[in-house]
Write an enzyme that holds these catalytic residues in place. Structure first.
Site, mmCIF file in Angstrom:
data_model
loop_
_atom_site.group_PDB
_atom_site.id
_atom_site.type_symbol
_atom_site.label_atom_id
_atom_site.label_comp_id
_atom_site.label_asym_id
_atom_site.label_seq_id
_atom_site.Cartn_x
_atom_site.Cartn_y
_atom_site.Cartn_z
ATOM 1 N N LYS A 149 -18.094 31.682 17.071
ATOM 2 C CA LYS A 149 -17.413 31.612 18.368
ATOM 3 C C LYS A 149 -17.190 30.680 18.673
ATOM 4 O O LYS A 149 -17.562 29.919 17.788
ATOM 5 C CB LYS A 149 -18.759 32.367 18.719
ATOM 6 C CG LYS A 149 -19.434 31.141 18.997
ATOM 7 C CD LYS A 149 -21.110 32.082 19.721
ATOM 8 C CE LYS A 149 -22.659 31.703 19.216
ATOM 9 N NZ LYS A 149 -24.211 31.640 19.463
ATOM 10 N N ARG A 197 -31.877 35.889 28.120
ATOM 11 C CA ARG A 197 -30.566 35.718 28.935
ATOM 12 C C ARG A 197 -30.075 37.435 28.490
ATOM 13 O O ARG A 197 -29.671 37.688 29.676
ATOM 14 C CB ARG A 197 -30.599 35.273 27.429
ATOM 15 C CG ARG A 197 -28.878 34.192 27.742
ATOM 16 C CD ARG A 197 -28.117 33.522 26.437
ATOM 17 N NE ARG A 197 -28.056 34.157 25.185
ATOM 18 C CZ ARG A 197 -27.384 33.458 24.095
ATOM 19 N NH1 ARG A 197 -27.377 31.940 24.261
ATOM 20 N NH2 ARG A 197 -27.308 33.894 23.459
ATOM 21 N N TYR A 212 -11.321 1.113 33.082
ATOM 22 C CA TYR A 212 -11.673 0.948 34.738
ATOM 23 C C TYR A 212 -13.681 0.874 35.662
ATOM 24 O O TYR A 212 -14.344 0.569 34.761
ATOM 25 C CB TYR A 212 -11.688 3.053 35.109
ATOM 26 C CG TYR A 212 -10.567 3.364 34.778
ATOM 27 C CD1 TYR A 212 -9.609 2.971 35.898
ATOM 28 C CD2 TYR A 212 -10.470 5.183 34.038
ATOM 29 C CE1 TYR A 212 -8.469 3.490 34.958
ATOM 30 C CE2 TYR A 212 -8.831 4.844 33.719
ATOM 31 C CZ TYR A 212 -7.585 4.534 34.267
ATOM 32 O OH TYR A 212 -6.851 5.383 34.273
ATOM 33 N N MET A 269 -10.170 8.931 30.358
ATOM 34 C CA MET A 269 -9.785 10.636 30.111
ATOM 35 C C MET A 269 -8.725 10.423 28.983
ATOM 36 O O MET A 269 -9.548 11.300 27.410
ATOM 37 C CB MET A 269 -8.332 11.207 30.631
ATOM 38 C CG MET A 269 -8.203 12.388 30.659
ATOM 39 S SD MET A 269 -6.427 12.573 31.453
ATOM 40 C CE MET A 269 -7.496 12.359 33.556
HETATM 41 C C1 LIG Z 1 -24.431 31.615 19.019
HETATM 42 C C2 LIG Z 1 -25.448 32.756 18.615
HETATM 43 C C3 LIG Z 1 -26.242 32.801 17.089
HETATM 44 C C4 LIG Z 1 -25.919 31.485 15.919
HETATM 45 O O1 LIG Z 1 -26.980 30.173 16.386
HETATM 46 P P1 LIG Z 1 -26.662 28.924 15.413
HETATM 47 O O2 LIG Z 1 -28.651 28.435 16.020
HETATM 48 O O3 LIG Z 1 -26.039 28.395 15.575
HETATM 49 O O4 LIG Z 1 -27.255 29.687 14.070
HETATM 50 C C5 LIG Z 1 -26.915 33.916 16.501
HETATM 51 N N1 LIG Z 1 -27.052 34.911 17.490
HETATM 52 C C6 LIG Z 1 -26.774 34.810 18.074
HETATM 53 C C7 LIG Z 1 -27.167 35.896 19.578
HETATM 54 C C8 LIG Z 1 -26.170 33.678 19.162
HETATM 55 O O5 LIG Z 1 -25.435 34.102 20.574
#
Ligand SMILES: *Cc1c(COP(=O)(O)O)cnc(C)c1O
Length: 369
Positions: free
Chosen positions: A38, A136, A264, A313
């Site tokens: 991701k 979550r 700045y 920036m």
């Molecule tokens: C991002 C994520 C992971 C990976 O976690 P790491 O700590 O980067 O290994 C695994 N499972 C879910 C659901 C995640 O959101």
């Protein structure tokens, strides 16, 4: 390696390979690995990383949002992709690109089944996400009867896997909490598996889960940060190698006289003659303003050079008074030294945030060191 002539993020696929080998040495040979790619592969290059991971034996990918998976599909990647955070608005994309949604609530489940029936698909793979304490996303244990009933009434979907996510797998002070998450996951997933006529696979470990609770590896583990070179622990970091190195060059050198200021708001005031170097990287590239005013540093010819004044920036200024360097010389913003880990400690954050925050303006260069 070509000489650096501009700001680049080098992605070292050999480091990725080494990290993969270290992480998989902690689990059984038969346990599968889901590569978490991701956020552009944690800010690196999701496609290059995914292709390398396929060659290493990864059998699933996880992305947060469908567009991230579409980028993999458009690059010709056919490996199954779990979309961790689907929304009803993205079901169409998910199915069009043969991706597999994590289903995390009753209403999402009903909506996905309705959608799948309308699309005339059968046995479409879905993944059940259970909340065991992160609070979550996810079903709770109370939802199992609802899930089983809804799945048994349709042939449009099939439960490909059951999973949960740990809240504090890297925190040794939260062992009891993590164990309670793992216990809950075991009992929930056993109920699901018992009642189904087929056997979904199970997975609940992230990187620190693999390192600290390998006994809960089940059929698959989901590893992200470890692949990119960070183990959420100094000892683990020593076995891993950062995949990403942010490099830049010195654009200009100034001699700033005592009493003059830099940047700045005149945030840096020279208390003596100071040699400064201006670098073509700034907060728009992901170098937070928090790193300004001598909190952060970079490395020039192996020597530490603090960021002085406010981060702009598109630029930062560093103090190179004690460093023999000139315009055009290479600068390491982070990589092996300084590591994203030590750098982020000074601003109270974690490597995840720094590496995923390097903006798409910075060119990615794939290499094998
Ligand atoms: C991002 C994520 C992971 C990976 O976690 P790491 O700590 O980067 O290994 C695994 N499972 C879910 C659901 C995640 O959101």
């Amino acid at each position: 390696m070509q000489k650096t002539t501009e700001t680049v993020l080098e992605i070292d696929l050999n480091a990725l390979r080494q990290n993969y080998q270290y992480l998989t040495s902690k689990i059984d040979k038969t346990t599968e690995v889901m590569g978490v790619v991701k956020a552009f592969g944690y800010g690196s290059d999701a496609v290059a990383v995914a292709k390398e991971l396929i060659s290493l034996g990864v059998s699933y990918f996880a992305v947060a949002y469908p567009d991230e998976g579409i980028a993999l599909r458009n690059a010709g990647i056919k490996t199954p992709i779990l979309v961790l955070h689907p929304l009803p608005a993205t079901f169409k994309k998910i199915v069009t690109y043969s991706m597999e949604p994590a289903i995390y609530s009753r209403s999402m489940m009903q909506q996905f089944i309705t959608f799948a029936e309308k699309e005339n698909v059968t046995d479409y793979p879905i993944h059940l996400k259970f909340n065991t304490g992160l609070n979550r996303l996810g079903f709770t244990a109370d939802d199992t009867a609802f899930i089983l009933e809804n799945v048994s009434k349709t042939n449009s979907v099939k439960i490909q896997s059951v999973f949960s996510h740990l809240a504090a797998s890297e925190d040794h002070l939260e062992k009891d909490f993590t164990k309670s998450q793992l216990d809950q996951f075991r009992s929930i997933s056993e109920i699901i598996l018992e009642k189904l006529p087929y056997k979904p696979f199970r997975h609940t470990l992230n990187t620190s889960g693999v390192l600290n609770y390998p006994e809960a590896q089940y059929d698959m583990v989901r590893t992200g940060i470890g692949l990119y070179g960070f183990g959420n622990d100094p000892k683990e970091n020593s076995h891993l190698k950062p995949v990403a190195t942010l490099k830049t060059v010195i654009s200009q050198i100034h001699t700033v006289k005592k009493g003059e200021t830099v940047g700045y708001n005149r945030a840096f005031k020279a208390s003596e003659t100071t040699k400064t170097a201006t670098l073509p990287v700034g907060h728009a590239d992901g170098i937070k303003r928090l790193f300004g005013n001598k909190r952060g540093w970079v490395t020039v010819h192996g020597k530490k050079a603090y960021i002085i004044g406010n981060v702009c920036m598109d630029m930062i200024m560093i103090d190179v008074t004690e460093i023999d360097c000139e315009e055009g010389d290479e600068v390491i913003v982070f990589g092996e030294n300084p590591s994203a880990d030590e750098l982020t400690q000074v601003i109270n954050t974690i490597p995840y945030e720094l590496i995923t925050g390097i903006s798409q303006r910075v060119k990615r260069v794939i290499c094998r060191k």
